[in-house]
Design a protein around this motif. Structure first.
Motif, PDB file in Angstrom:
ATOM      1  N   ARG A 144      26.460  -8.453  16.297  1.00 32.03           N
ATOM      2  CA  ARG A 144      27.181  -7.248  16.713  1.00 32.03           C
ATOM      3  C   ARG A 144      28.415  -7.566  17.520  1.00 32.03           C
ATOM      4  N   THR A 172      36.242   5.404  10.845  1.00 31.67           N
ATOM      5  CA  THR A 172      35.932   6.462  11.807  1.00 31.67           C
ATOM      6  C   THR A 172      37.082   7.432  11.997  1.00 31.67           C
ATOM      7  N   ALA A 229      36.450  -0.647  10.634  1.00 31.40           N
ATOM      8  CA  ALA A 229      35.672   0.377  11.340  1.00 31.40           C
ATOM      9  C   ALA A 229      36.579   1.475  11.885  1.00 31.40           C
ATOM     10  N   PRO A 253      32.110   4.076  20.642  1.00 28.09           N
ATOM     11  CA  PRO A 253      30.773   3.659  20.230  1.00 28.09           C
ATOM     12  C   PRO A 253      30.594   3.665  18.705  1.00 28.09           C
ATOM     13  N   GLN A 254      31.145   4.665  18.012  1.00 29.19           N
ATOM     14  CA  GLN A 254      31.077   4.711  16.554  1.00 29.19           C
ATOM     15  C   GLN A 254      31.797   3.511  15.957  1.00 29.19           C
ATOM     16  N   SER A 293      30.179  -3.699  14.120  1.00 32.28           N
ATOM     17  CA  SER A 293      29.053  -4.635  14.189  1.00 32.28           C
ATOM     18  C   SER A 293      28.421  -4.827  12.821  1.00 32.28           C
ATOM     19  N   ASP A 294      28.228  -3.744  12.107  1.00 31.73           N
ATOM     20  CA  ASP A 294      27.667  -3.823  10.756  1.00 31.73           C
ATOM     21  C   ASP A 294      28.591  -4.639   9.848  1.00 31.73           C
ATOM     22  N   LEU A 339      32.399   0.583  17.365  1.00 25.34           N
ATOM     23  CA  LEU A 339      31.684  -0.664  17.636  1.00 25.34           C
ATOM     24  C   LEU A 339      30.425  -0.800  16.784  1.00 25.34           C
ATOM     25  N   LEU A 340      29.713   0.292  16.564  1.00 19.13           N
ATOM     26  CA  LEU A 340      28.523   0.233  15.702  1.00 19.13           C
ATOM     27  C   LEU A 340      28.898  -0.146  14.277  1.00 19.13           C
ATOM     28  N   LEU A 341      29.914   0.499  13.761  1.00 16.85           N
ATOM     29  CA  LEU A 341      30.347   0.207  12.396  1.00 16.85           C
ATOM     30  C   LEU A 341      30.966  -1.195  12.314  1.00 16.85           C
TER      31      LEU A 341
END
Length: 150
Positions: A42, A86, A82, A22-23, A29-30, A25-27
């Motif tokens: 995203r 991470t 990403a 999840p971390q 996406s940004d 994918l969030l990063l």
């Protein structure tokens, strides 16, 4: 022994998928939004199917295999960046890229160099290229870049 190894690998994968993915994918996406200048919002990994999709600004989900070559490369760059971020929260490891922008047009190149310029504030980024226009664009867009010709 093989059963124990398989179980340990399976547990490690589940921990990664539940805690790290999840971390990432969030990063990603940004980064992907920045790289595509807002064209895509995203990155999505569909649950159970393990399919990577990109959400267009109109809300439509596109399978990564249907993206243009340049957009697909932006997506994979976003994911690599990403993952690097991470996985190295405790220490900023340098990033090394070799002719990363071969299939990028001028707007993609500028968006990517803008993002790499941001990331270079907290980590060393080494880019190698045989393309003069890429080196010149990096020198223009990233004031702290040191361009070395060999």
């Amino acid at each position: 022994m093989a059963a124990i190894t398989a179980e340990l690998i399976g547990r490690t994968r589940r921990v990664y998928e539940q805690e790290k993915q999840p971390q990432v994918l969030l990063l990603a996406s940004d980064y992907f939004s920045k790289l595509t200048e807002g064209e895509y919002k995203r990155v999505v990994m569909t649950l159970g199917h393990k399919e990577l999709k990109a959400e267009h600004k109109n809300g439509r989900l596109l399978d990564s295999g249907l993206l243009s070559r340049g957009t697909a490369e932006q997506l994979y760059l976003a994911i690599r960046l990403a993952l690097a971020e991470t996985m190295s929260r405790q220490i900023s490891l340098p990033l090394l890229f070799d002719d990363l922008f071969v299939n990028f047009d001028e707007s993609r190149l500028h968006a990517a160099l803008g993002l790499l310029g941001e990331l270079s504030i907290s980590r060393q980024i080494v880019m190698m290229t045989c393309h003069k226009h890429v080196a010149e664009a990096a020198a223009r867009m990233i004031p702290t870049a040191a361009v070395i010709s060999v």
